[in-house]
Motif scaffolding. Structure first.
Motif, PDB file in Angstrom:
ATOM      1  N   ASP A 191      -0.236  -6.875 -17.047  1.00 54.50           N
ATOM      2  CA  ASP A 191      -0.587  -7.989 -16.159  1.00 54.50           C
ATOM      3  C   ASP A 191      -0.299  -7.623 -14.697  1.00 54.50           C
ATOM      4  OD1 ASP A 191      -1.515 -10.585 -15.924  1.00 54.50           O
ATOM      5  OD2 ASP A 191       0.464 -11.504 -16.086  1.00 54.50           O
ATOM      6  N   ALA A 192      -0.497  -6.374 -14.347  1.00 48.75           N
ATOM      7  CA  ALA A 192      -0.020  -5.918 -13.034  1.00 48.75           C
ATOM      8  C   ALA A 192      -1.084  -5.196 -12.217  1.00 48.75           C
ATOM      9  CB  ALA A 192       1.207  -5.012 -13.221  1.00 48.75           C
ATOM     10  N   ILE A 193      -2.359  -5.303 -12.598  1.00 48.62           N
ATOM     11  CA  ILE A 193      -3.400  -4.652 -11.796  1.00 48.62           C
ATOM     12  C   ILE A 193      -4.177  -5.663 -10.955  1.00 48.62           C
ATOM     13  CG2 ILE A 193      -5.538  -3.274 -11.877  1.00 48.62           C
ATOM     14  CD1 ILE A 193      -2.910  -1.705 -12.450  1.00 48.62           C
ATOM     15  N   HIS A 194      -4.506  -6.804 -11.534  1.00 48.67           N
ATOM     16  CA  HIS A 194      -5.430  -7.715 -10.843  1.00 48.67           C
ATOM     17  C   HIS A 194      -4.856  -8.283  -9.549  1.00 48.67           C
ATOM     18  CE1 HIS A 194      -3.128 -10.396 -13.525  1.00 48.67           C
ATOM     19  NE2 HIS A 194      -3.145 -11.190 -12.475  1.00 48.67           N
ATOM     20  N   LEU A 208      -2.465   2.470 -20.891  1.00 49.35           N
ATOM     21  CA  LEU A 208      -2.616   1.175 -21.572  1.00 49.35           C
ATOM     22  C   LEU A 208      -2.559   0.086 -20.521  1.00 49.35           C
ATOM     23  CD1 LEU A 208      -0.342   0.628 -24.712  1.00 49.35           C
ATOM     24  CD2 LEU A 208      -2.812   0.726 -24.561  1.00 49.35           C
ATOM     25  N   MET A 209      -3.677  -0.556 -20.277  1.00 46.72           N
ATOM     26  CA  MET A 209      -3.709  -1.608 -19.259  1.00 46.72           C
ATOM     27  C   MET A 209      -3.874  -2.952 -19.966  1.00 46.72           C
ATOM     28  SD  MET A 209      -6.377  -2.033 -16.056  1.00 46.72           S
ATOM     29  CE  MET A 209      -7.739  -2.826 -16.910  1.00 46.72           C
ATOM     30  N   ILE A 210      -2.870  -3.808 -19.813  1.00 46.42           N
ATOM     31  CA  ILE A 210      -2.947  -5.154 -20.405  1.00 46.42           C
ATOM     32  C   ILE A 210      -3.324  -6.122 -19.287  1.00 46.42           C
ATOM     33  CG2 ILE A 210      -1.584  -7.046 -21.394  1.00 46.42           C
ATOM     34  CD1 ILE A 210      -0.978  -3.443 -22.340  1.00 46.42           C
ATOM     35  N   GLU A 211      -4.434  -6.813 -19.470  1.00 47.05           N
ATOM     36  CA  GLU A 211      -4.936  -7.715 -18.437  1.00 47.05           C
ATOM     37  C   GLU A 211      -5.491  -8.981 -19.083  1.00 47.05           C
ATOM     38  OE1 GLU A 211      -5.257  -7.683 -14.892  1.00 47.05           O
ATOM     39  OE2 GLU A 211      -3.676  -6.202 -15.092  1.00 47.05           O
ATOM     40  N   PRO A 212      -5.577 -10.072 -18.318  1.00 49.15           N
ATOM     41  CA  PRO A 212      -6.116 -11.312 -18.892  1.00 49.15           C
ATOM     42  C   PRO A 212      -7.507 -11.098 -19.494  1.00 49.15           C
ATOM     43  CG  PRO A 212      -5.145 -11.742 -16.756  1.00 49.15           C
ATOM     44  CD  PRO A 212      -5.133 -10.255 -16.928  1.00 49.15           C
ATOM     45  N   LYS A 213      -7.739 -11.770 -20.616  1.00 49.97           N
ATOM     46  CA  LYS A 213      -9.012 -11.601 -21.337  1.00 49.97           C
ATOM     47  C   LYS A 213     -10.049 -12.543 -20.739  1.00 49.97           C
ATOM     48  CE  LYS A 213     -10.728 -11.933 -26.043  1.00 49.97           C
ATOM     49  NZ  LYS A 213     -10.294 -12.169 -27.425  1.00 49.97           N
ATOM     50  N   ALA A 214     -11.024 -11.966 -20.046  1.00 48.94           N
ATOM     51  CA  ALA A 214     -12.048 -12.793 -19.421  1.00 48.94           C
ATOM     52  C   ALA A 214     -13.277 -11.937 -19.194  1.00 48.94           C
ATOM     53  CB  ALA A 214     -11.542 -13.340 -18.080  1.00 48.94           C
ATOM     54  N   SER A 215     -14.365 -12.617 -18.901  1.00 51.33           N
ATOM     55  CA  SER A 215     -15.570 -11.924 -18.434  1.00 51.33           C
ATOM     56  C   SER A 215     -15.498 -11.893 -16.907  1.00 51.33           C
ATOM     57  CB  SER A 215     -16.800 -12.702 -18.892  1.00 51.33           C
ATOM     58  OG  SER A 215     -17.943 -12.258 -18.181  1.00 51.33           O
ATOM     59  N   PRO A 229      -4.020 -14.848 -27.656  1.00 44.27           N
ATOM     60  CA  PRO A 229      -5.431 -14.973 -27.274  1.00 44.27           C
ATOM     61  C   PRO A 229      -5.758 -14.716 -25.811  1.00 44.27           C
ATOM     62  CG  PRO A 229      -4.418 -17.131 -27.523  1.00 44.27           C
ATOM     63  CD  PRO A 229      -3.354 -16.130 -27.822  1.00 44.27           C
ATOM     64  N   GLN A 230      -4.749 -14.594 -24.907  1.00 48.95           N
ATOM     65  CA  GLN A 230      -5.083 -14.588 -23.473  1.00 48.95           C
ATOM     66  C   GLN A 230      -5.309 -13.216 -22.879  1.00 48.95           C
ATOM     67  OE1 GLN A 230      -2.189 -15.503 -24.835  1.00 48.95           O
ATOM     68  NE2 GLN A 230      -1.140 -17.097 -23.699  1.00 48.95           N
ATOM     69  N   ASN A 231      -4.934 -12.151 -23.602  1.00 45.80           N
ATOM     70  CA  ASN A 231      -4.968 -10.826 -22.985  1.00 45.80           C
ATOM     71  C   ASN A 231      -5.821  -9.827 -23.761  1.00 45.80           C
ATOM     72  OD1 ASN A 231      -3.075 -11.134 -20.720  1.00 45.80           O
ATOM     73  ND2 ASN A 231      -1.609 -11.598 -22.336  1.00 45.80           N
ATOM     74  N   SER A 232      -6.302  -8.827 -23.028  1.00 46.18           N
ATOM     75  CA  SER A 232      -6.973  -7.687 -23.650  1.00 46.18           C
ATOM     76  C   SER A 232      -6.152  -6.439 -23.360  1.00 46.18           C
ATOM     77  CB  SER A 232      -8.361  -7.472 -23.048  1.00 46.18           C
ATOM     78  OG  SER A 232      -9.204  -8.550 -23.355  1.00 46.18           O
TER      79      SER A 232
END
Ligand SMILES: C[S@@+](CC[C@H](N)C(=O)[O-])C[C@H]1O[C@@H](n2cnc3c(N)ncnc32)[C@H](O)[C@@H]1O
Length: 356
Positions: free
Chosen positions: A247-250, A273-280, A344-347
């Protein structure tokens, strides 16, 4: 004009709007319950306001009003005959205990963000942003509280096995860096679980790094270290076998540079491994999804705004999979696999380099 309005639609929207305000107020009630230990007290069993207040050592009148709010809001069940309240076990598991299903701490986000509203409104008028430093120290505490139980429950068993063979490599011994590590709990858990590997966490927040180091000391971890360091300056040497960011790139000032630096610091067979919010990346695909209003809102209240404060990219929390894939490609990653994170919130983006 009034006579041209669809009355039913207006009424429905007014009800929806008041629902927003109700959810905000109930979030603050959850925050109070979490902060005061009231949920833990109530989870011990059905009781009247007197009894629940006594269990928590709190003032009965306040507790009674709080119970009424949360009974009306569907959190507690109320038995009118005995004037007692009970927390159903399915609700208790989301509000108490040490499992990753306990979401109570995330309620701290609303008051933390709301405290910065006047500054954010100024930015709507004048542009610019609100720097990270103005969100600390309560932002640091909020991030730690929101992610700590998730890491405890899911990091080793859920996130890392997303990469085939990674747990085995960690067991043998590899070099790992976490970018934007916050209070470092992810690094400390990995360092404890994989004593043959060497871990470093980087963050700009000195308050976060102080906490990360203190925890590493308490846990007696010789293989975890932390540095106050701007990851846009990550050097190409030494190389790492695994680089993570949770959660540290956006919200970075310069996310493109961070991704390029991450690619440059990976050794052969290295994985990012980049964990970021799951969105389009496309608003039209996010409309109607349950978590995206939260993402865009938190973006205004923090993530986009801290980046813009530094004259940065202001990607926004819902920068989404299409933009992420493009930027990872531009940074030099030739293979990017996107898998659902636990929850459910992250990819999870599993990023690798081809032959260089
Ligand atoms: C949303 S927080 C996530 C923190 C942590 N990964 C966690 O899961 O709790 C983003 C973190 O990135 C850090 N950060 C932002 N820009 C940075 C930079 N250029 N170098 C190092 N850290 C940075 C912030 O200080 C903040 O702690």
């Amino acid at each position: 004009m009034e006579h041209e309005l669809d009355k039913q639609r207006t009424q429905e929207f007014a009800r929806k709007l008041f629902g927003f305000y109700t959810s905000g107020v109930l979030t603050l009630m959850v925050d109070i319950g979490h902060t005061t230990g009231l949920f833990e007290a109530a989870a011990k069993g059905r009781g009247g306001s007197q009894e629940i207040a006594a269990r928590a050592g709190l003032d009965e009148r306040y507790v009674r009003e709080w119970l009424c709010a949360l009974a009306a809001g569907g959190v507690f069940e109320y038995d009118a005959a005995s004037r007692t309240f009970s927390l159903p076990p399915e609700h208790a598991v989301c509000l108490t205990g040490t499992s990753s299903r306990n979401l109570a701490a995330s309620s701290q986000g609303l008051p933390m963000l709301a405290a910065r509203l006047p500054r954010i409104v100024e930015c709507f008028r004048n542009g610019g942003g609100v720097p990270y430093s103005e969100y600390r120290p309560d932002f640091t505490e909020f991030m730690d509280a929101s992610w700590r139980l998730l890491y405890d429950g899911l990091l080793i068993k859920g996130f890392l096995p997303a990469v085939k063979g990674l747990p085995e490599r960690l067991e043998k011994g590899i070099r790992v860096a976490d970018l934007g590590c916050g209070t470092g709990h992810a690094i400390n858990l990995m360092a404890r679980h994989y004593p043959n590997s060497a871990f470093v966490g980087y963050d700009l927040g000195d308050d976060a790094i102080v906490r990360a180091r203190a925890e590493a000391r308490e846990m007696g971890l010789p293989n975890a270290r932390f540095e106050v360091f701007d990851v846009t300056r990550l050097p190409a040497e030494p190389k790492f076998d695994l680089i993570t960011s949770f959660d540290a790139i956006h919200d970075q000032r310069d996310p493109a540079t961070v991704l390029r630096r991450a690619a440059g610091a990976l050794g052969p067979d290295g994985v990012y491994l980049m964990i970021e919010p799951k969105a389009s990346s496309n608003l039209e695909d996010n409309i109607g999804k349950p978590f995206t209003p939260y993402m865009y809102g938190v973006s205004v209240l923090h993530c986009m705004t801290v980046s813009l404060a530094e004259g940065g990219a202001g990607l926004g929390t819902a920068w989404g999979v299409e933009t992420a894939r493009r930027m990872l490609g531009e940074a030099g990653f030739t293979s990017v696999e996107v898998v659902d994170a636990p929850g459910p919130q992250n990819s999870i983006y599993v990023c690798r380099l081809g032959a260089r």
